[in-house]
Design a protein around this motif. Structure first.
Motif, PDB file in Angstrom:
ATOM      1  N   LYS A  43       0.844  -1.198   0.000  1.00  0.00           N
ATOM      2  CA  LYS A  43       0.000   0.000   0.000  1.00  0.00           C
ATOM      3  C   LYS A  43       0.877   1.244   0.000  1.00  0.00           C
ATOM      4  O   LYS A  43       1.806   1.344   0.799  1.00  0.00           O
ATOM      5  CB  LYS A  43      -0.872  -0.026   1.249  1.00  0.00           C
ATOM      6  N   GLY A  44       0.605   2.136  -0.927  1.00  0.00           N
ATOM      7  CA  GLY A  44       1.375   3.378  -0.982  1.00  0.00           C
ATOM      8  C   GLY A  44       2.602   3.297  -1.865  1.00  0.00           C
ATOM      9  O   GLY A  44       3.286   4.291  -2.070  1.00  0.00           O
TER      10      GLY A  44
ATOM     11  N   THR B  32      -3.783  -0.235  -2.120  1.00  0.00           N
ATOM     12  CA  THR B  32      -3.753  -1.273  -1.102  1.00  0.00           C
ATOM     13  C   THR B  32      -2.642  -2.249  -1.485  1.00  0.00           C
ATOM     14  O   THR B  32      -2.067  -2.148  -2.571  1.00  0.00           O
ATOM     15  CB  THR B  32      -5.106  -1.996  -1.003  1.00  0.00           C
ATOM     16  N   SER B  33      -2.336  -3.189  -0.579  1.00  0.00           N
ATOM     17  CA  SER B  33      -1.291  -4.155  -0.931  1.00  0.00           C
ATOM     18  C   SER B  33      -1.908  -5.289  -1.733  1.00  0.00           C
ATOM     19  O   SER B  33      -3.089  -5.613  -1.559  1.00  0.00           O
ATOM     20  CB  SER B  33      -0.633  -4.689   0.339  1.00  0.00           C
TER      21      SER B  33
ATOM     22  N   TRP C 281       0.844  -1.362   4.607  1.00  0.00           N
ATOM     23  CA  TRP C 281       1.529  -0.150   4.151  1.00  0.00           C
ATOM     24  C   TRP C 281       2.995  -0.434   3.857  1.00  0.00           C
ATOM     25  O   TRP C 281       3.624  -1.257   4.499  1.00  0.00           O
ATOM     26  CB  TRP C 281       1.472   0.926   5.232  1.00  0.00           C
TER      27      TRP C 281
ATOM     28  N   HIS D 217       6.768   4.353   5.485  1.00  0.00           N
ATOM     29  CA  HIS D 217       6.668   5.742   5.045  1.00  0.00           C
ATOM     30  C   HIS D 217       6.885   6.705   6.206  1.00  0.00           C
ATOM     31  O   HIS D 217       6.429   6.471   7.314  1.00  0.00           O
ATOM     32  CB  HIS D 217       5.330   6.008   4.376  1.00  0.00           C
TER      33      HIS D 217
ATOM     34  N   GLU E 215       2.234   9.966   3.381  1.00  0.00           N
ATOM     35  CA  GLU E 215       1.305   9.081   2.664  1.00  0.00           C
ATOM     36  C   GLU E 215       0.934   9.695   1.317  1.00  0.00           C
ATOM     37  O   GLU E 215       0.448  10.819   1.270  1.00  0.00           O
ATOM     38  CB  GLU E 215       0.031   8.893   3.494  1.00  0.00           C
TER      39      GLU E 215
END
Lengths: 205, 588
Positions: B57-58, B76-77, B109, B112, B282
């Motif tokens: 995610k991200g 999302t992952s 995530w 980050h 993010e």
């Protein structure tokens, strides 16, 4: 001297008019030299309106010769790539009635096309390269040729000289960026009961 | 604070209360997310992942392509399951390149971090981080925010305007976000102010139909230099140029940007995204989207992952398809109808409207224009919609441009008030498209003309060069002739002498190349010896092979022997010939 002239009104008027005539004549002569227009500006303006496909469907070797011909009185409806829109704008420029497109020279295409060489079949004869009016074909003798699609005007001139018929004119697909809203239906053809049921139905999910 | 009043405008039913009864919710994680590569104004992003790759995610999945572009991140992952053309929310219904992610359900995530010391970070570093976070204007146009924030370096920006107007009916995404996230929004505004060199005037423009949101903002702006300015509700006050006029009384010239008069205007959703990007690190992977309309049992705002399909949203909102007259992305005034619900929510999607037939009935057929002039009164840009309508029908591009068609913001106020139900905005959109197409064609034809003229010039030049060469050759020939005529003896003798010299030189070269007969003979003898040896070897092989071999192998060996023998004979023949020739020469 001035007194003598003042005594003679006819002579005075004559001298004044001749003097003015010489003065303005010189002025006009000077202006004609100084602000001389090179070439025929109307040809430029007509050439601006023509689509520049250089296809020769009008019977002239390129758009500019046709523009020159129009300027000297030729019909304005010989350009199928430009279609009715071009005819209308030239008619507007020249202040003449806009005729229909002359079918003798071809029909207006719905979609823009570009040439595409089927590269496996190309024998490298360079005939299409010589035919291309905008140098949009790349290649060398006995080597494969290809069309630079961005530069191709879709004039068709390369199709006929190809000895192995490996050139196709393919329509250019509209991209999502080029898409724009279609015109809404006009009042004349929009009667509620005439609309198809699918147009009235809800979203298709 | 004094506010100004824009011309025109309309007051459609607001219909905002339905979606404000509940706080912002999160949807269940969808199985698949579809991220279009072009969700902003400018060049589409370029994928930097392959199909089958696992992403967190991200994580960045597409890079910005050039300055006028933003990157995309995985919402999302999961696993990249496709990179291909898919239907997106676009009025054309055409396909566009997209990246599909199949969620692994863990929603994990990537690592980050935000900036530790925002106050001491350079504006350039912050702008770069905003660009890297993929932030594009969230008000609807999707202009890359990093570019909007860059002019501050060349031109002093004295006013920062935050657009919280949300003037379109039904939409409450900004309203609910302000109610719940006021502190973070103010923090985001602080970052923007720092980037723009602390403009002296920072205003949040908000309509007076959002008292809760104003109340939520007020405690946070104390002692920050930010003022919350509310003004009477009117559609369309939320247009950038309209809002700037309402708050400052200044008009932006046609074709110019707010930055040209020292102002920057950003959507309030963008300020929240900036805060998340800078403070929390993010990227922009979700946004607040309003789900509303009577065809949905649940009307509320969702924190929606970018790429969630509209159908997933509807399925979680008690959607009644039979009772839905149409699906609209955006609001009822400026939104557009969707032809399918299987299209993704993008960075600019602030609302999905699913009205019932009673709420928004089918459009009545258009009647002829009666030139009542109500559209001209409603136009917020003071255009003459009825004139534009005529010119649009006549395809009179020149006059459309002379009547400033391109200043039309397509707000739909004229269509809203039209007693003849004429879809005026559709006409304008069509004409704008036609004019842009004509402009593109003009560029193309000018380019073709240039190339054609160059082509002609090149051919002429080649012809001229050829002619010049021909003339030069002719002249040279004539000169030579004249010379020959003038002194026949001398020229003949020199010519003869020259020819003799050439022949002699050629003979000398040939002699130098020639090897002596002895060397030649030695060479032939060596080759005979070699051939004899090879023959011997072949015979031995044949003898060794003996009886144990198949016929085929025997045949091969026999053939080899035969070949070697022939070679030997050839070599012998050559030597004999050489000796004979040599002797012959000697005899001569």
């Amino acid at each position: 001297m001035i007194e003598a002239i003042a005594q003679q009104p006819i002579l005075a008027a004559l001298i004044a008019l001749v003097g003015l005539g010489i003065l303005f004549g010189a002025l006009l002569g000077f202006a004609a030299e100084k602000f001389k227009v090179e070439g025929d500006p109307i040809v430029e303006q007509i050439d601006e309106l023509l689509p520049q496909t250089q296809c020769g469907q009008c019977g002239f070797p390129g758009c500019r010769p046709y523009a020159e011909s129009i300027a000297s009185g030729d019909a304005i409806n010989k350009c199928p790539p430009g279609g009715q829109a071009t005819i209308n704008s030239i008619a507007n420029l020249l202040d003449v009635p806009a005729p229909e497109l002359d079918a003798e020279h071809g029909e207006e295409a719905d979609l823009r096309t570009v040439a595409y060489i089927r590269e496996d079949e190309c024998i490298g004869c360079t005939k299409c390269i010589q035919a291309c009016p905008v140098d949009a074909i790349l290649g060398a003798a006995k080597l494969m040729h290809t069309v630079i699609a961005n530069e191709c005007t879709g004039c068709d001139l390369c199709v006929e000289p190809c000895p192995v018929d490996c050139i196709d004119m393919l329509p250019v697909q509209e991209t999502i960026k080029e898409w724009h809203w279609p015109a809404p239906p006009t009042t004349a053809d929009l009667i509620a009961s005439d609309r198809s049921p699918s147009a009235i139905g809800g979203p298709q999910l | 604070m004094k506010t100004w009043v824009t011309p025109g405008g309309v007051h459609p039913p607001e219909n905002k209360h339905q979606s404000l009864t509940m706080p912002i919710a999160t949807l269940p994680l969808p199985e698949k997310l579809l991220i279009p590569l072009s969700q902003h104004i400018g060049t589409p992003a370029v994928p930097c992942v392959e199909v089958g790759k696992k992403v967190l995610k991200g994580q960045k999945i597409a890079e910005a392509n050039g300055p006028l572009s933003v990157p995309m991140h995985a919402p999302t992952s999961g696993i990249i399951s496709a990179i291909e053309h898919r239907p997106i929310a676009h009025s054309s219904g055409m396909l566009a390149p997209c990246i599909e992610i199949t969620s692994d359900g863990r929603d994990k995530w990537k690592k980050h971090d935000g900036f530790e010391d925002v106050e001491n970070a350079t504006p350039a570093a912050l702008v770069k981080a905003i660009g890297e976070a993929g932030i594009a204007g969230m008000g609807g146009a999707g202009f890359p925010s990093a570019i909007k924030l860059s002019p501050g370096y060349q031109r002093p920006i004295h006013t920062l305007i935050v657009n919280a107007t949300e003037c379109e009916p039904y939409i409450t995404a900004d309203d609910s976000a302000i109610r719940e996230r006021a502190a973070e929004i103010i923090e985001g505004i602080g970052i923007l102010s720092h980037i723009l060199g602390n403009p002296s005037n920072i205003m949040i423009g908000i309509e007076d139909n959002k008292p809760e949101a104003i109340a939520a903002l007020e405690p946070h702006v104390v002692d920050t230099g930010i003022s919350v300015v509310s003004f009477p509700t009117k559609y369309p006050s939320g247009g950038e140029k309209q809002l700037i006029y309402i708050l400052t009384g200044k008009e932006i010239p046609s074709g110019d940007l707010p930055a040209d008069i020292g102002m920057v205007c950003v959507n309030i959703g963008t300020t929240y995204a900036v805060k998340r990007a800078i403070v929390d690190g993010e990227p922009l992977i979700s946004r607040v989207t309003t789900m509303t309309g009577d065809a949905c049992g649940i009307n509320r705002n969702y924190e929606t992952l970018i790429g969630t399909s509209v159908s997933h949203m509807l399925a979680n909102s008690e959607f009644n398809q039979d009772g839905c007259s149409r699906l609209v992305m955006g609001g009822p005034m400026m939104g557009f109808s969707l032809t399918s619900a299987d299209v993704p929510i993008v960075k600019t999607t602030n609302c999905i409207l699913a009205p019932s037939y009673e709420e928004i009935p089918e459009d009545d057929p258009a009647q002829p224009c009666i030139r009542c002039g109500m559209c001209a009164e409603a136009c917020p840009v003071s255009l003459l919609p009825q004139q534009l309508f005529w010119y649009s029908q006549a395809d009179d591009h020149e006059r459309l441009e002379a009547h400033n068609l391109f200043d039309c913001i397509e707000c739909g106020a004229c269509s809203y008030v039209c007693p003849s139900n004429i879809p005026l905005v559709q006409h304008y959109r069509h004409s704008k498209g036609e004019i842009q197409k004509a402009r593109a064609e003009k560029v193309r034809s000018d380019h073709a003309r240039e190339r054609f003229e160059f082509h002609q010039q090149r051919i002429e030049q080649a012809e001229k060069d050829k002619e010049a060469k021909r003339a030069a050759r002719r002249e040279a020939a004539e000169q030579a002739k004249a010379k020959a005529a003038a002194s026949p003896d001398k020229s003949a003798s020199t010519a003869g002498g020259g020819a003799a010299d050439i022949i002699a030189a050629a003979q000398a070269r040939a002699a130098a190349k020639k090897v002596s007969p002895e060397q030649q003979q030695a060479k032939f003898e060596r080759s005979i010896a070699g051939a004899e040896m090879r023959l011997q070897m072949a015979e031995e092989k044949l003898a060794d092979a003996g009886e144990g071999q198949t016929d085929e192998q025997n045949n091969i060996l026999t053939a080899a022997v035969e070949g070697a023998r022939q070679k030997l004979e050839q070599a012998k023949g050559r030597l004999a010939e050489h000796i004979k020739q040599h002797n012959g020469e000697q005899v001569d």
